[in-house]
Design a protein around this motif. Structure first.
Motif, PDB file in Angstrom:
ATOM      1  N   VAL A 180       0.841  -1.207   0.000  1.00  0.00           N
ATOM      2  CA  VAL A 180       0.000   0.000   0.000  1.00  0.00           C
ATOM      3  C   VAL A 180       0.874   1.254   0.000  1.00  0.00           C
ATOM      4  CG1 VAL A 180      -1.638   1.353   1.373  1.00  0.00           C
ATOM      5  CG2 VAL A 180      -1.978  -1.114   1.098  1.00  0.00           C
ATOM      6  N   MET A 181       1.919   1.263   0.812  1.00  0.00           N
ATOM      7  CA  MET A 181       2.790   2.436   0.907  1.00  0.00           C
ATOM      8  C   MET A 181       3.528   2.694  -0.403  1.00  0.00           C
ATOM      9  SD  MET A 181       4.288   1.820   4.766  1.00  0.00           S
ATOM     10  CE  MET A 181       5.411   3.215   4.720  1.00  0.00           C
ATOM     11  N   ILE A 182       4.066   1.648  -1.010  1.00  0.00           N
ATOM     12  CA  ILE A 182       4.815   1.832  -2.253  1.00  0.00           C
ATOM     13  C   ILE A 182       3.875   2.179  -3.399  1.00  0.00           C
ATOM     14  CG2 ILE A 182       4.826  -0.498  -3.255  1.00  0.00           C
ATOM     15  CD1 ILE A 182       8.008   1.511  -2.742  1.00  0.00           C
ATOM     16  N   HIS A 183       2.645   1.650  -3.362  1.00  0.00           N
ATOM     17  CA  HIS A 183       1.667   1.953  -4.410  1.00  0.00           C
ATOM     18  C   HIS A 183       1.266   3.427  -4.365  1.00  0.00           C
ATOM     19  CE1 HIS A 183      -1.428   1.061  -7.368  1.00  0.00           C
ATOM     20  NE2 HIS A 183      -2.302   1.713  -6.617  1.00  0.00           N
ATOM     21  N   LYS A 184       1.092   3.967  -3.173  1.00  0.00           N
ATOM     22  CA  LYS A 184       0.748   5.385  -3.043  1.00  0.00           C
ATOM     23  C   LYS A 184       1.877   6.283  -3.544  1.00  0.00           C
ATOM     24  CE  LYS A 184      -2.461   5.079   0.876  1.00  0.00           C
ATOM     25  NZ  LYS A 184      -2.681   5.476   2.299  1.00  0.00           N
ATOM     26  N   LEU A 185       3.097   5.806  -3.431  1.00  0.00           N
ATOM     27  CA  LEU A 185       4.254   6.614  -3.803  1.00  0.00           C
ATOM     28  C   LEU A 185       4.482   6.651  -5.309  1.00  0.00           C
ATOM     29  CD1 LEU A 185       6.428   8.211  -2.213  1.00  0.00           C
ATOM     30  CD2 LEU A 185       7.889   6.200  -2.396  1.00  0.00           C
ATOM     31  N   LYS A 186       3.863   5.729  -6.045  1.00  0.00           N
ATOM     32  CA  LYS A 186       4.120   5.623  -7.481  1.00  0.00           C
ATOM     33  C   LYS A 186       3.649   6.837  -8.272  1.00  0.00           C
ATOM     34  CE  LYS A 186       4.227   0.591  -8.109  1.00  0.00           C
ATOM     35  NZ  LYS A 186       3.564  -0.577  -8.736  1.00  0.00           N
ATOM     36  N   THR A 187       2.713   7.597  -7.731  1.00  0.00           N
ATOM     37  CA  THR A 187       2.145   8.703  -8.497  1.00  0.00           C
ATOM     38  C   THR A 187       3.162   9.812  -8.758  1.00  0.00           C
ATOM     39  OG1 THR A 187       1.329   9.628  -6.414  1.00  0.00           O
ATOM     40  CG2 THR A 187      -0.195   8.263  -7.700  1.00  0.00           C
ATOM     41  N   ASN A 188       4.005  10.125  -7.764  1.00  0.00           N
ATOM     42  CA  ASN A 188       4.959  11.226  -7.955  1.00  0.00           C
ATOM     43  C   ASN A 188       6.170  11.051  -7.037  1.00  0.00           C
ATOM     44  OD1 ASN A 188       6.061  13.634  -8.852  1.00  0.00           O
ATOM     45  ND2 ASN A 188       4.946  14.860  -7.341  1.00  0.00           N
ATOM     46  N   PRO A 189       7.018  10.064  -7.321  1.00  0.00           N
ATOM     47  CA  PRO A 189       8.161   9.823  -6.431  1.00  0.00           C
ATOM     48  C   PRO A 189       9.391  10.671  -6.755  1.00  0.00           C
ATOM     49  CG  PRO A 189       8.104   8.138  -8.107  1.00  0.00           C
ATOM     50  CD  PRO A 189       6.927   9.049  -8.379  1.00  0.00           C
ATOM     51  N   GLU A 190       9.359  11.415  -7.877  1.00  0.00           N
ATOM     52  CA  GLU A 190      10.576  12.086  -8.349  1.00  0.00           C
ATOM     53  C   GLU A 190      11.083  13.127  -7.356  1.00  0.00           C
ATOM     54  OE1 GLU A 190       7.643  12.408 -10.235  1.00  0.00           O
ATOM     55  OE2 GLU A 190       7.978  10.510 -11.279  1.00  0.00           O
ATOM     56  N   LYS A 191      10.185  13.942  -6.837  1.00  0.00           N
ATOM     57  CA  LYS A 191      10.604  15.003  -5.916  1.00  0.00           C
ATOM     58  C   LYS A 191      11.294  14.414  -4.693  1.00  0.00           C
ATOM     59  CE  LYS A 191       8.842  18.789  -3.068  1.00  0.00           C
ATOM     60  NZ  LYS A 191       7.635  19.544  -2.636  1.00  0.00           N
ATOM     61  N   ASN A 192      10.674  13.393  -4.127  1.00  0.00           N
ATOM     62  CA  ASN A 192      11.267  12.756  -2.954  1.00  0.00           C
ATOM     63  C   ASN A 192      12.610  12.115  -3.294  1.00  0.00           C
ATOM     64  OD1 ASN A 192       9.211  13.255  -0.980  1.00  0.00           O
ATOM     65  ND2 ASN A 192       7.933  11.750  -2.016  1.00  0.00           N
ATOM     66  N   TYR A 193      12.683  11.484  -4.458  1.00  0.00           N
ATOM     67  CA  TYR A 193      13.916  10.797  -4.844  1.00  0.00           C
ATOM     68  C   TYR A 193      15.080  11.778  -4.959  1.00  0.00           C
ATOM     69  CZ  TYR A 193      17.357   8.665  -7.954  1.00  0.00           C
ATOM     70  OH  TYR A 193      18.527   8.228  -8.521  1.00  0.00           O
ATOM     71  N   TYR A 194      14.886  12.875  -5.663  1.00  0.00           N
ATOM     72  CA  TYR A 194      15.986  13.809  -5.894  1.00  0.00           C
ATOM     73  C   TYR A 194      16.385  14.541  -4.613  1.00  0.00           C
ATOM     74  CZ  TYR A 194      15.434  12.980 -10.878  1.00  0.00           C
ATOM     75  OH  TYR A 194      15.386  12.386 -12.114  1.00  0.00           O
ATOM     76  N   SER A 195      15.415  14.920  -3.802  1.00  0.00           N
ATOM     77  CA  SER A 195      15.757  15.616  -2.557  1.00  0.00           C
ATOM     78  C   SER A 195      16.434  14.674  -1.569  1.00  0.00           C
ATOM     79  CB  SER A 195      14.502  16.231  -1.928  1.00  0.00           C
ATOM     80  OG  SER A 195      13.561  15.227  -1.587  1.00  0.00           O
ATOM     81  N   THR A 196      15.961  13.432  -1.495  1.00  0.00           N
ATOM     82  CA  THR A 196      16.586  12.462  -0.590  1.00  0.00           C
ATOM     83  C   THR A 196      17.986  12.108  -1.061  1.00  0.00           C
ATOM     84  OG1 THR A 196      14.410  11.536  -0.074  1.00  0.00           O
ATOM     85  CG2 THR A 196      16.323  10.197   0.483  1.00  0.00           C
ATOM     86  N   ASN A 197      18.154  11.950  -2.361  1.00  0.00           N
ATOM     87  CA  ASN A 197      19.482  11.645  -2.899  1.00  0.00           C
ATOM     88  C   ASN A 197      20.456  12.789  -2.619  1.00  0.00           C
ATOM     89  OD1 ASN A 197      21.048   9.713  -4.739  1.00  0.00           O
ATOM     90  ND2 ASN A 197      21.377  11.685  -5.738  1.00  0.00           N
ATOM     91  N   ALA A 198      19.987  14.024  -2.770  1.00  0.00           N
ATOM     92  CA  ALA A 198      20.846  15.182  -2.505  1.00  0.00           C
ATOM     93  C   ALA A 198      21.234  15.245  -1.031  1.00  0.00           C
ATOM     94  CB  ALA A 198      20.127  16.463  -2.918  1.00  0.00           C
ATOM     95  N   PHE A 199      20.287  14.929  -0.159  1.00  0.00           N
ATOM     96  CA  PHE A 199      20.602  14.981   1.272  1.00  0.00           C
ATOM     97  C   PHE A 199      21.636  13.927   1.651  1.00  0.00           C
ATOM     98  CE2 PHE A 199      19.858  12.990   5.407  1.00  0.00           C
ATOM     99  CZ  PHE A 199      20.273  14.030   6.228  1.00  0.00           C
ATOM    100  N   PHE A 200      21.409  12.682   1.232  1.00  0.00           N
ATOM    101  CA  PHE A 200      22.325  11.617   1.638  1.00  0.00           C
ATOM    102  C   PHE A 200      23.706  11.768   0.998  1.00  0.00           C
ATOM    103  CE2 PHE A 200      18.522   9.330   3.094  1.00  0.00           C
ATOM    104  CZ  PHE A 200      19.000   8.854   4.302  1.00  0.00           C
ATOM    105  N   ARG A 201      23.789  12.506  -0.091  1.00  0.00           N
ATOM    106  CA  ARG A 201      25.098  12.754  -0.682  1.00  0.00           C
ATOM    107  C   ARG A 201      25.967  13.595   0.249  1.00  0.00           C
ATOM    108  NH1 ARG A 201      23.539  14.558  -5.530  1.00  0.00           N
ATOM    109  NH2 ARG A 201      23.667  16.736  -4.914  1.00  0.00           N
ATOM    110  N   GLU A 202      25.333  14.391   1.095  1.00  0.00           N
ATOM    111  CA  GLU A 202      26.069  15.264   2.009  1.00  0.00           C
ATOM    112  C   GLU A 202      25.992  14.811   3.460  1.00  0.00           C
ATOM    113  OE1 GLU A 202      24.288  19.052   1.482  1.00  0.00           O
ATOM    114  OE2 GLU A 202      24.815  19.216  -0.639  1.00  0.00           O
ATOM    115  N   PHE A 203      25.327  13.694   3.682  1.00  0.00           N
ATOM    116  CA  PHE A 203      24.960  13.329   5.050  1.00  0.00           C
ATOM    117  C   PHE A 203      26.093  12.737   5.876  1.00  0.00           C
ATOM    118  CE2 PHE A 203      23.439   9.775   7.767  1.00  0.00           C
ATOM    119  CZ  PHE A 203      22.876  10.528   8.777  1.00  0.00           C
TER     120      PHE A 203
END
Length: 407
Positions: free
Chosen positions: A218-241
């Protein structure tokens, strides 16, 4: 999607499959059905913490982010890419579930229904908890950036530095919360399944695993609609984390060559260079710590001495993967290494870099000997020998590769 993810060699896949099969048989090949069930429960219990801890390191920072941007991969395609990336890491665990369930040396044709049920239970639970973990960490980027950059986060950093002398990175708060939630969810599900087993019978223990899978789907299905914003912001954060001190400065940047007092002076700068590069790519110390934790967890179940010895040898050999990482052109270009030093110099550099893991290895083995009575001194000598020889072999491979690239 397959063009983005790196293909695994058939030799590596077969080697991993054979290794997992042998370890599974050594671990539980002579177990009764009740012991087999308990082993699977313990393993899933430990995996709850491992999944919660390891997921962000496996997914982020993503080296393929530029390709994903250029390919405009989004929505379900992006989710499929992330799931495939996790599958590349975790498929040996599914093989292990199969071996733990059906790898019965003495009575292979008995209790097949129960064995099949617990293999399905383990697989269902494992996939479901991974879906939950991927979803929560994928959505953590914006919150992490808020805590990292806001005045509230800076104030918390100062308080922890002043009162607790602890280098808290406020951006890690969402990740810490995710780790606790995912670990708790997995462990509670295992305990709940055991309660169902006691009340209703073994066939009902799978209910808790199915609920975990349903929640993850259910959680992953809800995320399928627009995961791009979360993906890029999370990737940017962990690159500096990774790695902050009390003031929030990068530990990697602040490490000095002189701090490597245990390294001979002629190769000290070279070892420092490799350690810098490795720390930027993967938190090696944390990975090794997780490995020690897993070995202690398995030792707690009191398996056969031969199995524990084989496991320690495999763990000792796994340390050399860090040397293999140092051979990548993105980390240490061949032309630069040839310009800075000779092949012999780089052989001793890589070998000496690996010696930093030897003391924790010996300490952990001797503590385990004191607590559980294994591995003995003879086995420790054998494991240490495997560690040193494999370190020399992988270091020599680096020299051969350097000469081959030069030609």
């Amino acid at each position: 999607m397959p063009a983005i993810r790196k293909k695994r060699s058939a030799f590596l896949i077969l080697t991993l499959f054979a290794t997992v099969t042998v370890l599974g048989l050594l671990w539980a090949g002579s177990h009764s059905i009740d012991e087999r069930v308990i082993t699977i429960r313990y393993l899933l219990f430990a995996l709850s913490g491992f999944i919660a801890f390891a997921t962000p390191y496996m997914l982020f920072p993503d080296s393929n982010v530029s390709s994903i941007q250029l390919g405009n991969i989004s929505g379900a395609g992006l989710i499929a890419y992330l799931l495939g990336k996790m599958a590349d890491y975790y498929w040996p665990m599914l093989v292990l579930f199969l071996i733990l369930a059906f790898g019965d040396i003495h009575t292979p044709l008995e209790d097949l229904v129960t064995k099949g049920l617990y293999m399905i239970l383990a697989t269902t639970f494992f996939i479901g908890l991974n879906l939950i973990s991927i979803t929560r960490y994928l959505k953590s980027g914006p919150d992490s950036q808020f805590w990292q950059e806001s005045e509230k986060g800076r104030d918390m950093r100062r308080k922890f530095a002043d009162y607790f002398k602890y280098p808290l990175d406020p951006g890690s708060i969402p990740s810490l919360i995710n780790t606790l939630i995912i670990t708790a969810a997995g462990m509670i599900a295992i305990v709940a399944g055991s309660i169902f087993y006691g009340w209703l019978g073994s066939h009902y223990e799978i209910i808790a695993a199915l609920l975990i899978l349903l929640a993850g789907w259910v959680m992953i299905h809800k995320l399928k609609t627009n995961p791009e914003k979360n993906y890029y912001s999370t990737n940017a954060f962990f690159r500096e984390f990774f790695g902050s001190d009390l003031q929030g400065d990068s530990v990697v940047e602040r490490r000095k060559v002189e701090q490597l007092w245990w390294v001979p002076v002629p190769i000290r700068a070279n070892v420092w260079q490799f350690m810098q590069q490795l720390d930027r790519k993967i938190p090696a110390g944390r990975v090794v710590a997780v490995g020690h934790f897993l070995i202690w967890f398995i030792a707690y179940q009191r398996p056969e001495q031969e199995f524990m010895t084989a496991l320690w040898i495999l763990f000792a050999l796994a340390h050399q993967l860090f040397v293999m990482l140092s051979m990548q052109n993105s980390m240490a270009p061949g032309w630069l290494l040839r310009w800075v030093g000779s092949g012999t110099n780089w052989f001793f550099t890589r070998f000496w870099m690996q010696l930093r893991w030897l003391v924790p290895l010996l300490l952990s083995m001797n503590m385990q000997l004191f607590v559980f009575g294994i591995p003995g001194f003879r086995e420790q000598f054998l494991i240490t020998l495997f560690f040193l020889i494999s370190a020399m072999i992988t270091s020599a491979i680096g020299v051969v590769q350097l000469k081959r690239d030069f030609k």
